[in-house]
Design a protein around this motif. Sequence first.
Motif, mmCIF file in Angstrom:
data_model
loop_
_atom_site.group_PDB
_atom_site.id
_atom_site.type_symbol
_atom_site.label_atom_id
_atom_site.label_comp_id
_atom_site.label_asym_id
_atom_site.label_seq_id
_atom_site.Cartn_x
_atom_site.Cartn_y
_atom_site.Cartn_z
ATOM 1 N N ASP A 110 31.859 44.836 16.241
ATOM 2 C CA ASP A 110 32.112 46.180 16.772
ATOM 3 C C ASP A 110 32.700 47.034 15.633
ATOM 4 O OD1 ASP A 110 33.247 48.449 17.945
ATOM 5 O OD2 ASP A 110 33.670 47.383 19.818
ATOM 6 N N TRP A 111 31.982 48.076 15.277
ATOM 7 C CA TRP A 111 32.389 48.941 14.156
ATOM 8 C C TRP A 111 33.824 49.438 14.304
ATOM 9 C CZ3 TRP A 111 31.176 49.673 9.381
ATOM 10 C CH2 TRP A 111 31.449 50.879 8.713
ATOM 11 N N ASN A 112 34.206 49.748 15.547
ATOM 12 C CA ASN A 112 35.551 50.302 15.785
ATOM 13 C C ASN A 112 36.660 49.264 15.650
ATOM 14 O OD1 ASN A 112 34.703 52.956 16.253
ATOM 15 N ND2 ASN A 112 34.016 52.342 18.296
ATOM 16 N N ASN A 113 36.261 48.004 15.468
ATOM 17 C CA ASN A 113 37.273 46.972 15.276
ATOM 18 C C ASN A 113 37.344 46.531 13.808
ATOM 19 O OD1 ASN A 113 39.283 45.137 16.262
ATOM 20 N ND2 ASN A 113 37.792 43.475 16.106
ATOM 21 N N LEU A 114 36.571 47.217 12.952
ATOM 22 C CA LEU A 114 36.540 46.799 11.551
ATOM 23 C C LEU A 114 37.363 47.742 10.673
ATOM 24 C CD1 LEU A 114 32.759 45.848 11.109
ATOM 25 C CD2 LEU A 114 34.668 44.384 11.782
ATOM 26 N N GLY A 115 38.015 47.159 9.696
ATOM 27 C CA GLY A 115 38.803 47.940 8.743
ATOM 28 C C GLY A 115 38.608 47.390 7.344
ATOM 29 N N TYR A 116 39.319 47.998 6.417
ATOM 30 C CA TYR A 116 39.203 47.626 5.005
ATOM 31 C C TYR A 116 40.596 47.252 4.538
ATOM 32 C CZ TYR A 116 37.540 48.417 0.134
ATOM 33 O OH TYR A 116 37.174 48.305 -1.186
ATOM 34 N N ALA A 117 40.767 45.992 4.144
ATOM 35 C CA ALA A 117 42.121 45.532 3.826
ATOM 36 C C ALA A 117 42.133 44.688 2.563
ATOM 37 C CB ALA A 117 42.680 44.719 4.987
ATOM 38 N N CYS A 118 43.298 44.635 1.928
ATOM 39 C CA CYS A 118 43.433 43.777 0.753
ATOM 40 C C CYS A 118 43.586 42.334 1.239
ATOM 41 C CB CYS A 118 44.629 44.212 -0.111
ATOM 42 S SG CYS A 118 46.251 43.752 0.520
ATOM 43 N N PRO A 119 43.220 41.361 0.382
ATOM 44 C CA PRO A 119 43.292 39.954 0.797
ATOM 45 C C PRO A 119 44.698 39.550 1.229
ATOM 46 C CG PRO A 119 42.101 40.170 -1.272
ATOM 47 C CD PRO A 119 42.666 41.520 -0.976
ATOM 48 N N LYS A 120 45.735 40.103 0.580
ATOM 49 C CA LYS A 120 47.109 39.695 0.914
ATOM 50 C C LYS A 120 47.467 40.084 2.342
ATOM 51 C CE LYS A 120 49.015 38.537 -3.341
ATOM 52 N NZ LYS A 120 48.582 39.319 -4.507
ATOM 53 N N CYS A 121 47.208 41.343 2.699
ATOM 54 C CA CYS A 121 47.517 41.783 4.066
ATOM 55 C C CYS A 121 46.661 41.024 5.073
ATOM 56 C CB CYS A 121 47.269 43.287 4.215
ATOM 57 S SG CYS A 121 48.519 44.291 3.376
ATOM 58 N N ASN A 122 45.414 40.820 4.702
ATOM 59 C CA ASN A 122 44.484 40.117 5.577
ATOM 60 C C ASN A 122 44.982 38.698 5.863
ATOM 61 O OD1 ASN A 122 41.595 38.488 5.737
ATOM 62 N ND2 ASN A 122 41.536 40.499 6.671
ATOM 63 N N VAL A 123 45.484 38.029 4.831
ATOM 64 C CA VAL A 123 45.980 36.662 4.994
ATOM 65 C C VAL A 123 47.309 36.657 5.765
ATOM 66 C CG1 VAL A 123 46.966 34.713 3.714
ATOM 67 C CG2 VAL A 123 44.749 35.657 3.044
ATOM 68 N N GLU A 124 48.188 37.626 5.464
ATOM 69 C CA GLU A 124 49.478 37.696 6.175
ATOM 70 C C GLU A 124 49.246 37.877 7.679
ATOM 71 O OE1 GLU A 124 52.461 37.236 5.050
ATOM 72 O OE2 GLU A 124 52.461 37.688 2.906
ATOM 73 N N LYS A 125 48.323 38.753 7.998
ATOM 74 C CA LYS A 125 48.074 39.048 9.415
ATOM 75 C C LYS A 125 47.353 37.880 10.073
ATOM 76 C CE LYS A 125 45.578 42.292 12.356
ATOM 77 N NZ LYS A 125 44.206 41.746 12.294
ATOM 78 N N ASN A 126 46.414 37.298 9.318
ATOM 79 C CA ASN A 126 45.686 36.126 9.799
ATOM 80 C C ASN A 126 45.042 36.421 11.159
ATOM 81 O OD1 ASN A 126 44.705 33.566 9.788
ATOM 82 N ND2 ASN A 126 46.669 32.519 9.878
ATOM 83 N N ASP A 127 45.245 35.515 12.142
ATOM 84 C CA ASP A 127 44.643 35.850 13.442
ATOM 85 C C ASP A 127 45.718 36.178 14.483
ATOM 86 O OD1 ASP A 127 45.582 33.322 13.755
ATOM 87 O OD2 ASP A 127 43.751 32.487 14.636
ATOM 88 N N LYS A 128 46.841 36.703 13.967
ATOM 89 C CA LYS A 128 47.911 37.111 14.887
ATOM 90 C C LYS A 128 47.525 38.436 15.554
ATOM 91 C CE LYS A 128 51.348 36.969 11.730
ATOM 92 N NZ LYS A 128 51.103 36.236 10.498
ATOM 93 N N TYR A 129 47.870 38.566 16.772
ATOM 94 C CA TYR A 129 47.668 39.832 17.485
ATOM 95 C C TYR A 129 48.282 39.684 18.878
ATOM 96 C CZ TYR A 129 45.567 44.231 18.921
ATOM 97 O OH TYR A 129 45.380 45.528 19.334
ATOM 98 N N TYR A 130 49.064 40.652 19.290
ATOM 99 C CA TYR A 130 49.690 40.581 20.609
ATOM 100 C C TYR A 130 49.154 41.723 21.451
ATOM 101 C CZ TYR A 130 52.764 38.356 17.244
ATOM 102 O OH TYR A 130 53.230 37.616 16.195
ATOM 103 N N GLU A 131 48.527 41.355 22.510
ATOM 104 C CA GLU A 131 47.925 42.341 23.420
ATOM 105 C C GLU A 131 48.954 43.380 23.877
ATOM 106 O OE1 GLU A 131 44.756 43.895 24.917
ATOM 107 O OE2 GLU A 131 44.418 41.770 24.449
ATOM 108 N N ASP A 132 50.182 42.923 24.146
ATOM 109 C CA ASP A 132 51.208 43.846 24.655
ATOM 110 C C ASP A 132 52.071 44.448 23.533
ATOM 111 O OD1 ASP A 132 52.366 41.444 23.979
ATOM 112 O OD2 ASP A 132 53.660 41.326 25.743
ATOM 113 N N LEU A 133 51.740 44.103 22.286
ATOM 114 C CA LEU A 133 52.504 44.643 21.155
ATOM 115 C C LEU A 133 51.555 44.792 19.954
ATOM 116 C CD1 LEU A 133 55.604 45.281 20.765
ATOM 117 C CD2 LEU A 133 55.791 43.059 19.660
ATOM 118 N N PRO A 134 50.517 45.618 20.128
ATOM 119 C CA PRO A 134 49.498 45.703 19.075
ATOM 120 C C PRO A 134 50.029 46.336 17.790
ATOM 121 C CG PRO A 134 49.040 47.302 20.802
ATOM 122 C CD PRO A 134 50.205 46.479 21.280
ATOM 123 N N TYR A 135 49.479 45.880 16.677
ATOM 124 C CA TYR A 135 49.850 46.469 15.391
ATOM 125 C C TYR A 135 49.415 47.931 15.366
ATOM 126 C CZ TYR A 135 50.228 41.544 14.148
ATOM 127 O OH TYR A 135 50.570 40.225 14.131
#
Length: 193
Positions: free
Chosen positions: A67-92
Motif C-alpha cells: 500500500d503506497w500510503n504505508n510506505l516511507g523512505y528511511a535510513c537503515p538505522k531508524c529502520n532497524v531501531e523501529k524494526n517491527d514495533k508498532y502500537y495500534e493505540d500509540l502509533p508513531y
Amino acid sequence: MIKIDRKFCPYPKALKNKNYKHPTNKQALKESNSDKCMYCESKISHIDYAHVEHIKPKSKYQNLEFDWNNLGYACPKCNVEKNDKYYEDLPYINPYEEEPADFFYAFGKMLFKKDGSERAEITIKDINLNRPELLEKRFEKINSIERAITSCYRIKNASYRKVMLDELKNEASKDKEYSLFIKSFFKHHNLEE
Ligand SMILES: [Zn+2]
C-alpha cells in the motif's frame, strides 16, 4: 522530523505485482523526502542505502505491505531501531500524514516531545531519535552555522551582510539535513524570517 508531502505513486503496477521497492517508486519516495530519512532527517544516499520503510510493519499488517500510503523512505538505522514495533493505540508520529511540529520541538541538538505527547515520547524512544551519532551530527551542523553567523556579523557593509545572512537561512529549508534543529536555532537567535 518534519512534514513530508508524499508524491503520487508513479508505477502502481509494481505494487500490484508485490514489489514495494521498485526503483521508479523508490525514486519518488526519495524525491518526496529530499533524500532525507522520514524520521531523523539524515541525508541517506551518499552514506548508505535507503530503506523503503513500512510505517505499519509488514509482519503485522500484511494487507498494507504493498500500500503506497504505508510506505516511507528511511535510513537503515531508524529502520532497524523501529524494526517491527508498532502500537495500534500509540502509533508513531507519521510525517506524511501529520504535522510533526505539533508533537515535537528541537532545542539545541535534542529532540523533545511537546505538551506531554505520549506518541511523541514513544517515537523518540523506540526509533532512538536522540542517539549519540545523531546528536553529534546535529551539533556539528549547528556549530558550523554558528561560526558562519559570527563571520557574517564581521562584514561591515550592511547590504552584503544581509545577503550573506539570508543565504545562511537557506540551511533551515526543508531539503536540508536536520532542518528542524537549524530552524529552531535561528528562532532562538532572532534570525527568523
Ligand atoms: Zn533515520
